[in-house]
Design a protein around this motif. Structure first.
Motif, mmCIF file in Angstrom:
data_model
loop_
_atom_site.group_PDB
_atom_site.id
_atom_site.type_symbol
_atom_site.label_atom_id
_atom_site.label_comp_id
_atom_site.label_asym_id
_atom_site.label_seq_id
_atom_site.Cartn_x
_atom_site.Cartn_y
_atom_site.Cartn_z
ATOM 1 N N GLY A 90 28.728 -42.941 34.958
ATOM 2 C CA GLY A 90 29.711 -42.007 34.421
ATOM 3 C C GLY A 90 29.728 -41.836 32.924
ATOM 4 N N VAL A 91 28.767 -42.395 32.209
ATOM 5 C CA VAL A 91 28.758 -42.318 30.743
ATOM 6 C C VAL A 91 27.721 -41.292 30.288
ATOM 7 C CG1 VAL A 91 28.342 -43.568 28.604
ATOM 8 C CG2 VAL A 91 29.520 -44.694 30.489
ATOM 9 N N LYS A 92 28.140 -40.374 29.429
ATOM 10 C CA LYS A 92 27.245 -39.339 28.933
ATOM 11 C C LYS A 92 27.279 -39.303 27.410
ATOM 12 C CE LYS A 92 27.764 -36.375 33.016
ATOM 13 N NZ LYS A 92 28.133 -35.006 33.497
ATOM 14 N N SER A 93 26.226 -38.737 26.845
ATOM 15 C CA SER A 93 26.188 -38.585 25.387
ATOM 16 C C SER A 93 26.030 -37.118 25.030
ATOM 17 C CB SER A 93 25.033 -39.401 24.789
ATOM 18 O OG SER A 93 23.786 -38.964 25.285
ATOM 19 N N GLY A 94 26.483 -36.759 23.840
ATOM 20 C CA GLY A 94 26.443 -35.369 23.414
ATOM 21 C C GLY A 94 25.495 -35.148 22.257
ATOM 22 N N ARG A 95 25.831 -34.173 21.440
ATOM 23 C CA ARG A 95 25.016 -33.850 20.278
ATOM 24 C C ARG A 95 25.446 -34.712 19.091
ATOM 25 N NH1 ARG A 95 20.568 -32.035 21.594
ATOM 26 N NH2 ARG A 95 20.297 -31.323 19.453
ATOM 27 N N ALA A 96 24.570 -34.764 18.095
ATOM 28 C CA ALA A 96 24.875 -35.583 16.927
ATOM 29 C C ALA A 96 24.274 -34.965 15.676
ATOM 30 C CB ALA A 96 24.337 -37.004 17.119
ATOM 31 N N GLU A 97 24.878 -35.307 14.564
ATOM 32 C CA GLU A 97 24.323 -34.995 13.257
ATOM 33 C C GLU A 97 24.350 -36.293 12.457
ATOM 34 O OE1 GLU A 97 25.864 -32.674 9.381
ATOM 35 O OE2 GLU A 97 25.634 -31.384 11.147
ATOM 36 N N VAL A 98 23.168 -36.885 12.262
ATOM 37 C CA VAL A 98 23.056 -38.180 11.612
ATOM 38 C C VAL A 98 22.642 -37.988 10.158
ATOM 39 C CG1 VAL A 98 21.922 -40.432 11.612
ATOM 40 C CG2 VAL A 98 22.469 -39.312 13.782
ATOM 41 N N ASN A 99 23.574 -38.289 9.273
ATOM 42 C CA ASN A 99 23.288 -38.177 7.839
ATOM 43 C C ASN A 99 22.713 -36.798 7.484
ATOM 44 O OD1 ASN A 99 23.486 -39.433 5.338
ATOM 45 N ND2 ASN A 99 21.383 -40.194 5.391
ATOM 46 N N GLU A 151 33.878 -37.354 18.526
ATOM 47 C CA GLU A 151 34.089 -36.030 19.114
ATOM 48 C C GLU A 151 33.387 -34.938 18.324
ATOM 49 O OE1 GLU A 151 38.056 -34.926 19.998
ATOM 50 O OE2 GLU A 151 38.500 -36.725 21.172
ATOM 51 N N ASP A 152 33.396 -35.041 17.007
ATOM 52 C CA ASP A 152 32.770 -33.997 16.198
ATOM 53 C C ASP A 152 31.254 -34.175 16.083
ATOM 54 O OD1 ASP A 152 32.502 -36.129 14.445
ATOM 55 O OD2 ASP A 152 33.747 -35.266 12.857
ATOM 56 N N GLY A 153 30.743 -35.309 16.564
ATOM 57 C CA GLY A 153 29.307 -35.535 16.550
ATOM 58 C C GLY A 153 28.699 -35.771 15.188
ATOM 59 N N VAL A 154 29.516 -36.030 14.185
ATOM 60 C CA VAL A 154 29.018 -36.212 12.814
ATOM 61 C C VAL A 154 28.996 -37.712 12.479
ATOM 62 C CG1 VAL A 154 29.391 -35.720 10.383
ATOM 63 C CG2 VAL A 154 29.869 -33.959 12.107
ATOM 64 N N THR A 188 21.143 -34.652 9.622
ATOM 65 C CA THR A 188 20.068 -34.195 10.509
ATOM 66 C C THR A 188 20.594 -34.036 11.925
ATOM 67 O OG1 THR A 188 18.405 -35.325 9.168
ATOM 68 C CG2 THR A 188 17.769 -34.700 11.404
ATOM 69 N N LYS A 189 20.413 -32.858 12.527
ATOM 70 C CA LYS A 189 20.919 -32.590 13.868
ATOM 71 C C LYS A 189 19.955 -33.123 14.926
ATOM 72 C CE LYS A 189 23.672 -28.535 12.627
ATOM 73 N NZ LYS A 189 23.921 -27.094 12.872
ATOM 74 N N MET A 190 20.531 -33.729 15.962
ATOM 75 C CA MET A 190 19.753 -34.296 17.067
ATOM 76 C C MET A 190 20.725 -34.595 18.196
ATOM 77 S SD MET A 190 19.168 -38.095 15.402
ATOM 78 C CE MET A 190 18.718 -37.372 13.806
ATOM 79 N N SER A 191 20.243 -35.137 19.287
ATOM 80 C CA SER A 191 21.141 -35.614 20.340
ATOM 81 C C SER A 191 21.636 -37.013 19.972
ATOM 82 C CB SER A 191 20.412 -35.663 21.690
ATOM 83 O OG SER A 191 19.387 -36.649 21.665
ATOM 84 N N TYR A 192 22.756 -37.419 20.563
ATOM 85 C CA TYR A 192 23.235 -38.784 20.322
ATOM 86 C C TYR A 192 22.226 -39.793 20.857
ATOM 87 C CZ TYR A 192 26.608 -42.593 19.765
ATOM 88 O OH TYR A 192 27.249 -43.747 19.369
ATOM 89 N N HIS A 193 21.548 -39.432 21.941
ATOM 90 C CA HIS A 193 20.468 -40.261 22.481
ATOM 91 C C HIS A 193 19.386 -40.466 21.418
ATOM 92 C CE1 HIS A 193 17.780 -41.389 26.046
ATOM 93 N NE2 HIS A 193 16.970 -41.410 25.009
ATOM 94 N N ALA A 194 18.948 -39.387 20.791
ATOM 95 C CA ALA A 194 17.911 -39.480 19.760
ATOM 96 C C ALA A 194 18.376 -40.282 18.548
ATOM 97 C CB ALA A 194 17.468 -38.087 19.329
ATOM 98 N N ALA A 195 19.679 -40.222 18.290
ATOM 99 C CA ALA A 195 20.208 -41.005 17.167
ATOM 100 C C ALA A 195 19.874 -42.481 17.345
ATOM 101 C CB ALA A 195 21.718 -40.815 17.064
#
Length: 253
Positions: A142-151, A217-220, A153-160
């Motif tokens: 039941g656990v999912k990941s969303g989008r992310a912006e790491v420092n 929540e904001d993925g940042v 750079t945009k990517m998925s939270y998985h890719a982070a």
């Protein structure tokens, strides 16, 4: 001979493509640290089947994961509510822990296998031992990941957790990972390497579940987030390296 030629061709071409787990630098770092901890006998025996350093083959499976020969393997592992391994990937697939155990079982009899089959299972082992330790490669119920912006750079939270956070923290080359992180005593390494792949996954699942509590929540995810969290991924990388070395030493040393 045809099978051997096919595998050699694959090796020559594997630099092309896109990574989906630890990126190339992190997979290379795992293999490099593992190679630095091989026994002379294991290194000599492995060299009979691989023309180059095991680092050369570290990302092989990511390059060909969508081909018919390799598409049945999922590069993630599944756990139940108790964080225990379950062999329950999508229909027609096997997960990375199951495939790792199969490769180990096959290689126990490597002296009676064809060179090409030993080579293939070695490449499985070198790559998948890394994948199963990647924080985002444990799939929880039941656990999912969303989008992310790491420092920035945009990517998925998985890719982070595959590469983004470690890259933002260091930007090291794979040799620098080895030079800086490969400093544990033999006693400390032995403690890390005790157990089975299923037990390693259980510990990874316990240690890495927290990344989803950290999800925003904001993925940042800014520089401070990177500094607060990167040690988790770093610890997983070094565990993968020492455990890979232990398995190879046990099989070939």
């Amino acid at each position: 001979m045809k099978q051997l030629k096919f595998i050699l061709l694959a090796i020559m071409l594997f630099m092309a493509g896109t990574c989906y787990s630890w990126d190339r630098t992190r997979h290379d770092a795992i293999a490099y640290i593992a190679e630095c901890n091989l026994t002379p006998k294991a290194k000599k025996n492995i060299a009979k089947y691989l023309e180059y350093s095991i680092v050369y083959y570290a990302s092989f499976m990511d390059k060909y994961r969508n081909t018919p020969e390799y598409c049945n393997i999922e590069h993630v592992a599944y756990v139940d509510a108790d964080m225990r391994h379950i062999d329950k990937p999508r229909k027609g697939k096997t997960d990375c822990v199951t495939e790792l155990m199969r490769a180990i079982d096959r290689l126990k009899d490597y002296k009676n296998m064809s060179d090409s089959l030993v080579r293939l299972n070695l490449m499985y082992l070198i790559h998948i031992a890394g994948d199963m330790h990647c924080p985002a490669h444990v799939k929880y119920p039941g656990v999912k990941s969303g989008r992310a912006e790491v420092n920035g750079t945009k990517m998925s939270y998985h890719a982070a957790w595959d590469w983004g956070i470690l890259q933002a923290a260091h930007g090291w080359s794979y040799t620098e990972y080895g030079q800086i992180l490969d400093n544990l005593s033999k006693k400390q390494q032995a403690a890390i390497c005790r157990g089975t792949p299923q037990e390693w996954l259980h510990q990874t699942a316990l240690d890495c579940r927290v990344i989803y509590d950290w999800q925003r929540e904001d993925g940042v995810y800014d520089k401070q987030f990177v500094l607060d969290t990167y040690l988790l991924a770093e610890r997983q990388l070094i565990k993968a390296a020492y455990r890979l070395a232990a398995v190879l030493n046990d099989l070939f040393g």
